[in-house]
Each structure stands twice: as structure tokens, then as C-alpha cells.
Design a protein around this motif. Structure first.
Motif, mmCIF file in Angstrom:
data_model
loop_
_atom_site.group_PDB
_atom_site.id
_atom_site.type_symbol
_atom_site.label_atom_id
_atom_site.label_comp_id
_atom_site.label_asym_id
_atom_site.label_seq_id
_atom_site.Cartn_x
_atom_site.Cartn_y
_atom_site.Cartn_z
ATOM 1 N N THR A 108 3.642 8.549 70.342
ATOM 2 C CA THR A 108 4.640 7.481 70.372
ATOM 3 C C THR A 108 3.962 6.182 69.964
ATOM 4 O OG1 THR A 108 5.722 8.608 72.231
ATOM 5 C CG2 THR A 108 6.329 6.299 71.846
ATOM 6 N N ASP A 109 4.565 5.469 69.039
ATOM 7 C CA ASP A 109 4.019 4.194 68.558
ATOM 8 C C ASP A 109 2.575 4.331 68.076
ATOM 9 O OD1 ASP A 109 6.412 2.848 69.105
ATOM 10 O OD2 ASP A 109 5.792 2.443 71.182
ATOM 11 N N GLY A 110 2.277 5.458 67.443
ATOM 12 C CA GLY A 110 0.957 5.669 66.864
ATOM 13 C C GLY A 110 -0.147 5.984 67.857
ATOM 14 N N ARG A 111 0.230 6.337 69.093
ATOM 15 C CA ARG A 111 -0.764 6.637 70.142
ATOM 16 C C ARG A 111 -0.379 7.907 70.882
ATOM 17 N NH1 ARG A 111 -3.111 1.480 72.764
ATOM 18 N NH2 ARG A 111 -3.458 3.023 74.339
ATOM 19 N N LEU A 112 -1.375 8.542 71.496
ATOM 20 C CA LEU A 112 -1.076 9.698 72.342
ATOM 21 C C LEU A 112 -0.288 9.215 73.546
ATOM 22 C CD1 LEU A 112 -4.473 11.648 72.297
ATOM 23 C CD2 LEU A 112 -2.500 11.861 70.776
ATOM 24 N N ASN A 113 0.811 9.874 73.842
ATOM 25 C CA ASN A 113 1.698 9.452 74.921
ATOM 26 C C ASN A 113 1.418 10.297 76.162
ATOM 27 O OD1 ASN A 113 3.715 8.530 76.547
ATOM 28 N ND2 ASN A 113 5.329 8.696 75.011
ATOM 29 N N MET A 114 0.294 9.972 76.802
ATOM 30 C CA MET A 114 -0.099 10.664 78.042
ATOM 31 C C MET A 114 0.017 9.682 79.199
ATOM 32 S SD MET A 114 -3.313 13.084 76.927
ATOM 33 C CE MET A 114 -4.500 11.774 76.884
ATOM 34 N N GLY A 115 0.054 10.251 80.404
ATOM 35 C CA GLY A 115 0.099 9.412 81.592
ATOM 36 C C GLY A 115 -1.182 8.624 81.764
ATOM 37 N N ILE A 116 -1.105 7.554 82.525
ATOM 38 C CA ILE A 116 -2.248 6.659 82.698
ATOM 39 C C ILE A 116 -3.465 7.376 83.293
ATOM 40 C CG2 ILE A 116 -1.530 5.805 84.965
ATOM 41 C CD1 ILE A 116 -2.546 3.010 83.968
ATOM 42 N N TRP A 117 -3.241 8.391 84.102
ATOM 43 C CA TRP A 117 -4.347 9.104 84.748
ATOM 44 C C TRP A 117 -4.654 10.441 84.078
ATOM 45 C CZ3 TRP A 117 -6.530 5.488 87.156
ATOM 46 C CH2 TRP A 117 -5.812 4.544 87.888
ATOM 47 N N GLN A 118 -4.126 10.655 82.874
ATOM 48 C CA GLN A 118 -4.348 11.928 82.189
ATOM 49 C C GLN A 118 -5.415 11.796 81.105
ATOM 50 O OE1 GLN A 118 -0.290 12.853 80.897
ATOM 51 N NE2 GLN A 118 -0.274 14.529 82.377
ATOM 52 N N GLY A 119 -6.243 12.826 81.017
ATOM 53 C CA GLY A 119 -7.245 12.904 79.968
ATOM 54 C C GLY A 119 -7.339 14.326 79.452
ATOM 55 N N ILE A 120 -7.857 14.468 78.246
ATOM 56 C CA ILE A 120 -8.052 15.781 77.631
ATOM 57 C C ILE A 120 -9.422 16.296 78.035
ATOM 58 C CG2 ILE A 120 -8.207 17.051 75.454
ATOM 59 C CD1 ILE A 120 -6.514 14.711 74.216
ATOM 60 N N TYR A 121 -9.435 17.526 78.502
ATOM 61 C CA TYR A 121 -10.677 18.160 78.947
ATOM 62 C C TYR A 121 -11.074 19.312 78.039
ATOM 63 C CZ TYR A 121 -10.941 16.151 83.682
ATOM 64 O OH TYR A 121 -11.080 15.322 84.764
ATOM 65 N N LEU A 122 -12.369 19.384 77.736
ATOM 66 C CA LEU A 122 -12.972 20.611 77.236
ATOM 67 C C LEU A 122 -13.442 21.369 78.463
ATOM 68 C CD1 LEU A 122 -14.263 22.549 75.141
ATOM 69 C CD2 LEU A 122 -16.339 21.152 75.354
#
Length: 141
Positions: A108-122
Motif C-alpha cells: 500500500t502506498d509503495g510500502r509493505l503493509n504490515m502491522g507495526i509489530w510485525q517482521g519477516i523472519y527467516l
């Protein structure tokens, strides 16, 4: 009429030790330009590591997730038949099935639309997994 665009890029994450590692920033650095609205699909090309989204604030989450997965899927179980690649290999395959090998994230708006406390994990399940290959597919306008 707006045209939908598909962009795809494959890249390799830098190698990490066994465990749960926040990779949001590394993913973002490797992405092609994101559209105003769309979808990012991430796919890991491995059967002994996974991808997930979880809390990005407290590093204890990473430690706890590793402990939970090690209790759920133990090494050296007597019923394992696939044992030729080391004690961590068969458990790594089972753990990657639990986490999955792909993520879909709205843009959304050129950015990943994740929650404030969410991150991508390996989720690295091998002791020495090496650099993990990721295919990022961006679909958008």
C-alpha cells in the motif's frame, strides 16, 4: 485503464546460524520498486528453512520460537529414516513444513503493509544452512 505489472527478482540472503532471524530490512533492500498498490509474494527455494511473520520488537520471541520448535520436532528420533545428511536435516524438513515456504504481503502506498509489530523472519533450521535463495514476485499497478 490501469495495467497490472508483475516484477520478479531472485536474490540470496546472507548466511545465518540456526534460529529465527528478522530479515525484513534485508528483504526490503533486495526488492524491486514497489507499486502504489499490490501484493508481494516471497518464496524460499529450500526444504530445510521457512518464512514467517511474527513480532519484531522483543528478541526473546526469536529465542522462544527456536525453543518451541526444538521441543516440537526433536533430533535423533529413532523412527527417522532420512538420516544421511546429519541430525538436524530431517527435523529441518519437518519444521519447514510447519512454517511454510512462502508469504504474501499487501503493498500500500509503495510500502509493505504490515502491522507495526510485525517482521519477516527467516526460520533457519539447519546448523549450517548457507545463503538462502528467495524469489520475490511483486504484482501491482
Amino acid at each position: 485503464m490501469e495495467q497490472n505489472l508483475v516484477t520478479q527478482k531472485e536474490f540470496t540472503l546472507h548466511p545465518r546460524s540456526r534460529g529465527f532471524h528478522l530479515i525484513t530490512d534485508e528483504i526490503i533492500r533486495n526488492l524491486p520498486r514497489l507499486p502504489q498498490a499490490g501484493i508481494l509474494h516471497l518464496f524460499i527455494k529450500h526444504t530445510s528453512a521457512g518464512l514467517t511473520i511474527n513480532e519484531n520488537a522483543d528478541p526473546d520471541v526469536q529465542t522462544d520460537m527456536e525453543a518451541i520448535f526444538n521441543r516440537l520436532v526433536k533430533e535423533r528420533e529413532p523412527y527417522y529414516m532420512h538420516t544421511c545428511e546429519g541430525d538436524d536435516d530431517m527435523p529441518a524438513h519437518a519444521k519447514s513444513t510447519l512454517t511454510g515456504n512462502s508469504l504474501t504481503i499487501p503493498v500500500t502506498d509503495g510500502r509493505l503493509n504490515m502491522g507495526i509489530w510485525q517482521g519477516i523472519y527467516l526460520c533457519e533450521f539447519r546448523n549450517r544452512g548457507g545463503g538462502r535463495k528467495i524469489v520475490a514476485t511483486v504484482i501491482g499497478q
